[in-house]
Design an enzyme around this catalytic site. Structure first.
Site, PDB file in Angstrom:
ATOM      1  N   LYS A  40       0.816  -1.187   0.000  1.00 38.10           N
ATOM      2  CA  LYS A  40       0.000   0.000   0.000  1.00 38.10           C
ATOM      3  C   LYS A  40       0.868   1.263   0.000  1.00 38.10           C
ATOM      4  O   LYS A  40       0.411   2.342  -0.334  1.00 38.10           O
ATOM      5  CB  LYS A  40      -0.876   0.044   1.271  1.00 38.10           C
ATOM      6  CG  LYS A  40      -1.788  -1.119   1.444  1.00 38.10           C
ATOM      7  CD  LYS A  40      -2.490  -0.997   2.801  1.00 38.10           C
ATOM      8  CE  LYS A  40      -3.169  -2.290   3.165  1.00 38.10           C
ATOM      9  NZ  LYS A  40      -3.576  -2.306   4.579  1.00 38.10           N
ATOM     10  N   GLU A  95       7.827   2.341  -5.910  1.00 38.74           N
ATOM     11  CA  GLU A  95       7.918   1.826  -4.544  1.00 38.74           C
ATOM     12  C   GLU A  95       8.086   2.993  -3.575  1.00 38.74           C
ATOM     13  O   GLU A  95       8.606   4.052  -3.949  1.00 38.74           O
ATOM     14  CB  GLU A  95       9.117   0.856  -4.491  1.00 38.74           C
ATOM     15  CG  GLU A  95       9.458   0.267  -3.157  1.00 38.74           C
ATOM     16  CD  GLU A  95       8.427  -0.693  -2.593  1.00 38.74           C
ATOM     17  OE1 GLU A  95       7.281  -0.261  -2.393  1.00 38.74           O
ATOM     18  OE2 GLU A  95       8.781  -1.853  -2.313  1.00 38.74           O
ATOM     19  N   ASP A  96       7.620   2.805  -2.349  1.00 41.12           N
ATOM     20  CA  ASP A  96       7.768   3.872  -1.358  1.00 41.12           C
ATOM     21  C   ASP A  96       9.193   3.968  -0.830  1.00 41.12           C
ATOM     22  O   ASP A  96       9.792   5.023  -0.803  1.00 41.12           O
ATOM     23  CB  ASP A  96       6.764   3.700  -0.202  1.00 41.12           C
ATOM     24  CG  ASP A  96       6.824   2.316   0.463  1.00 41.12           C
ATOM     25  OD1 ASP A  96       7.571   1.431  -0.021  1.00 41.12           O
ATOM     26  OD2 ASP A  96       6.117   2.107   1.456  1.00 41.12           O
ATOM     27  N   ASP A  99      14.665  -0.847   1.149  1.00 38.47           N
ATOM     28  CA  ASP A  99      15.440  -1.177   2.352  1.00 38.47           C
ATOM     29  C   ASP A  99      16.397  -2.316   2.012  1.00 38.47           C
ATOM     30  O   ASP A  99      17.471  -2.098   1.480  1.00 38.47           O
ATOM     31  CB  ASP A  99      14.477  -1.520   3.491  1.00 38.47           C
ATOM     32  CG  ASP A  99      15.187  -1.674   4.826  1.00 38.47           C
ATOM     33  OD1 ASP A  99      16.418  -1.536   4.854  1.00 38.47           O
ATOM     34  OD2 ASP A  99      14.516  -1.933   5.837  1.00 38.47           O
ATOM     35  N   PHE A 145      13.831   4.594  10.475  1.00 40.37           N
ATOM     36  CA  PHE A 145      12.542   4.006  10.126  1.00 40.37           C
ATOM     37  C   PHE A 145      11.584   5.184  10.014  1.00 40.37           C
ATOM     38  O   PHE A 145      11.397   5.942  10.967  1.00 40.37           O
ATOM     39  CB  PHE A 145      12.063   3.006  11.176  1.00 40.37           C
ATOM     40  CG  PHE A 145      10.856   2.258  10.693  1.00 40.37           C
ATOM     41  CD1 PHE A 145      10.996   1.084   9.962  1.00 40.37           C
ATOM     42  CD2 PHE A 145       9.570   2.752  10.920  1.00 40.37           C
ATOM     43  CE1 PHE A 145       9.879   0.407   9.463  1.00 40.37           C
ATOM     44  CE2 PHE A 145       8.452   2.081  10.427  1.00 40.37           C
ATOM     45  CZ  PHE A 145       8.615   0.913   9.710  1.00 40.37           C
ATOM     46  N   ASP A 152       3.934   3.361   6.526  1.00 41.05           N
ATOM     47  CA  ASP A 152       3.263   3.037   7.786  1.00 41.05           C
ATOM     48  C   ASP A 152       4.180   2.423   8.843  1.00 41.05           C
ATOM     49  O   ASP A 152       5.261   1.923   8.536  1.00 41.05           O
ATOM     50  CB  ASP A 152       2.157   2.026   7.533  1.00 41.05           C
ATOM     51  CG  ASP A 152       2.721   0.626   7.240  1.00 41.05           C
ATOM     52  OD1 ASP A 152       3.579   0.509   6.360  1.00 41.05           O
ATOM     53  OD2 ASP A 152       2.322  -0.330   7.921  1.00 41.05           O
ATOM     54  N   ARG A 158       0.042   6.505   7.661  1.00 39.66           N
ATOM     55  CA  ARG A 158       0.126   6.661   6.202  1.00 39.66           C
ATOM     56  C   ARG A 158      -0.403   8.020   5.766  1.00 39.66           C
ATOM     57  O   ARG A 158      -0.044   8.531   4.721  1.00 39.66           O
ATOM     58  CB  ARG A 158      -0.698   5.569   5.499  1.00 39.66           C
ATOM     59  CG  ARG A 158      -0.129   4.166   5.636  1.00 39.66           C
ATOM     60  CD  ARG A 158      -0.806   3.245   4.637  1.00 39.66           C
ATOM     61  NE  ARG A 158      -0.642   1.832   4.957  1.00 39.66           N
ATOM     62  CZ  ARG A 158       0.406   1.095   4.586  1.00 39.66           C
ATOM     63  NH1 ARG A 158       1.379   1.640   3.906  1.00 39.66           N
ATOM     64  NH2 ARG A 158       0.464  -0.180   4.910  1.00 39.66           N
TER      65      ARG A 158
HETATM   66  P1  IMP Z   1      12.666  -4.313   1.428  1.00 42.89           P
HETATM   67  O1  IMP Z   1      12.122  -5.503   0.714  1.00 42.89           O
HETATM   68  O2  IMP Z   1      13.495  -4.691   2.627  1.00 42.89           O
HETATM   69  O3  IMP Z   1      13.390  -3.348   0.524  1.00 42.89           O
HETATM   70  O4  IMP Z   1      11.412  -3.598   2.085  1.00 42.89           O
HETATM   71  C1  IMP Z   1      10.621  -2.713   1.423  1.00 42.89           C
HETATM   72  C2  IMP Z   1       9.283  -2.503   2.121  1.00 42.89           C
HETATM   73  O5  IMP Z   1       9.452  -2.513   3.555  1.00 42.89           O
HETATM   74  C3  IMP Z   1       8.745  -1.136   1.791  1.00 42.89           C
HETATM   75  O6  IMP Z   1       7.915  -1.165   0.664  1.00 42.89           O
HETATM   76  C4  IMP Z   1       7.995  -0.766   3.057  1.00 42.89           C
HETATM   77  O7  IMP Z   1       6.664  -1.237   3.001  1.00 42.89           O
HETATM   78  C5  IMP Z   1       8.734  -1.493   4.180  1.00 42.89           C
HETATM   79  N1  IMP Z   1       9.683  -0.577   4.860  1.00 42.89           N
HETATM   80  C6  IMP Z   1      11.032  -0.631   4.822  1.00 42.89           C
HETATM   81  N2  IMP Z   1      11.575   0.372   5.531  1.00 42.89           N
HETATM   82  C7  IMP Z   1      10.539   1.100   6.018  1.00 42.89           C
HETATM   83  C8  IMP Z   1      10.443   2.309   6.803  1.00 42.89           C
HETATM   84  O8  IMP Z   1      11.421   2.951   7.215  1.00 42.89           O
HETATM   85  N3  IMP Z   1       9.170   2.738   7.081  1.00 42.89           N
HETATM   86  C9  IMP Z   1       8.048   2.110   6.665  1.00 42.89           C
HETATM   87  N4  IMP Z   1       8.092   0.990   5.913  1.00 42.89           N
HETATM   88  C10 IMP Z   1       9.323   0.490   5.590  1.00 42.89           C
HETATM   89 MG    MG Z   2       4.796  -1.187   4.813  1.00 41.44          MG
END
Ligand code: IMP
Ligand code: MG
Length: 183
Positions: A40, A95-96, A99, A145, A152, A158
């Site tokens: 989302k 993508e938001d 990470d 974070f 969220d 959000r």
């Molecule tokens: P990745 O697969 O580890 O790159 O994670 C990506 C997803 O983790 C993002 O689309 C977010 O939904 C969530 N996420 C990672 N870091 C944060 C943060 O600092 N705040 C909120 N959501 C996060």
């Molecule tokens: Mg999330």
């Protein structure tokens, strides 16, 4: 009210998203790209980004989950798939935040395997850690974070119009205390 400190203000985000939209418009002129928002978290970014894109394009959403709370669960699950065929389309995954890169690596491979002409990635935020994938377009870098502007913490925050730093300890009082806003 909340006491989430501002990391990137509404104005800074507006400016950054506008620039990204213009850059993509130049790069994808004549390519009719399909923007794929990852739900989302990307919904606010997607809405603003698309209004800064001034070339013909279309959009769709996918929902995947890889996170619970502030820690990665290490797995990606598709909860909602695309509603159209993407063969020979130029895809831009929206993508938001990037990470570990686990979610995006998985999605990029999946869409390439479905026959897309190209698959690129735009992320509003990128954590300053080593990830499995490099974004093609990126707005901001951060270490914390963060929440707000679509992002969220356990489905909350959000709706904040800015991006703020979430500190679970500092929020405990707000979540449980006299001001308690328990969901
Ligand atoms: P990745 O697969 O580890 O790159 O994670 C990506 C997803 O983790 C993002 O689309 C977010 O939904 C969530 N996420 C990672 N870091 C944060 C943060 O600092 N705040 C909120 N959501 C996060
Ligand atoms: Mg999330």
């Amino acid at each position: 009210m909340n006491n989430i400190p501002i990391l990137f203000s509404k104005e800074e985000i507006e400016d950054c998203v506008h620039k990204l939209g213009k850059e993509i418009s130049r790069d994808y002129l004549g390519k009719n790209p399909l923007f794929v928002g990852v739900l989302k978290g990307s919904f606010v970014f997607m809405a603003d980004l698309l209004r800064s894109v001034d070339i013909p394009c279309s959009m769709d959403f996918m929902a995947v989950s890889s996170y619970s709370g502030v820690k990665s669960t290490g797995s990606v699950k598709i909860n909602k798939d695309l509603s159209e065929d993407i063969a020979s389309r130029h895809i831009i995954i929206v993508e938001d935040i990037l990470d570990s890169g686990l979610t995006l690596t998985y999605l990029k491979r999946l869409l390439q395997a479905r026959g897309a002409a190209s698959v690129k990635v735009i992320t509003l935020l990128e954590k300053e850690v080593d990830h499995a994938i490099k974004p093609d377009y990126c707005g901001f870098r951060c270490n914390d974070f963060v929440v707000g502007y679509g992002l969220d913490y356990n489905e909350r925050y959000r709706n904040l119009p800015y991006i703020g730093v979430f500190n679970p300890e500092a929020q405990k009082e707000t979540l449980n205390g006299v001001n308690g806003i328990l969901d």
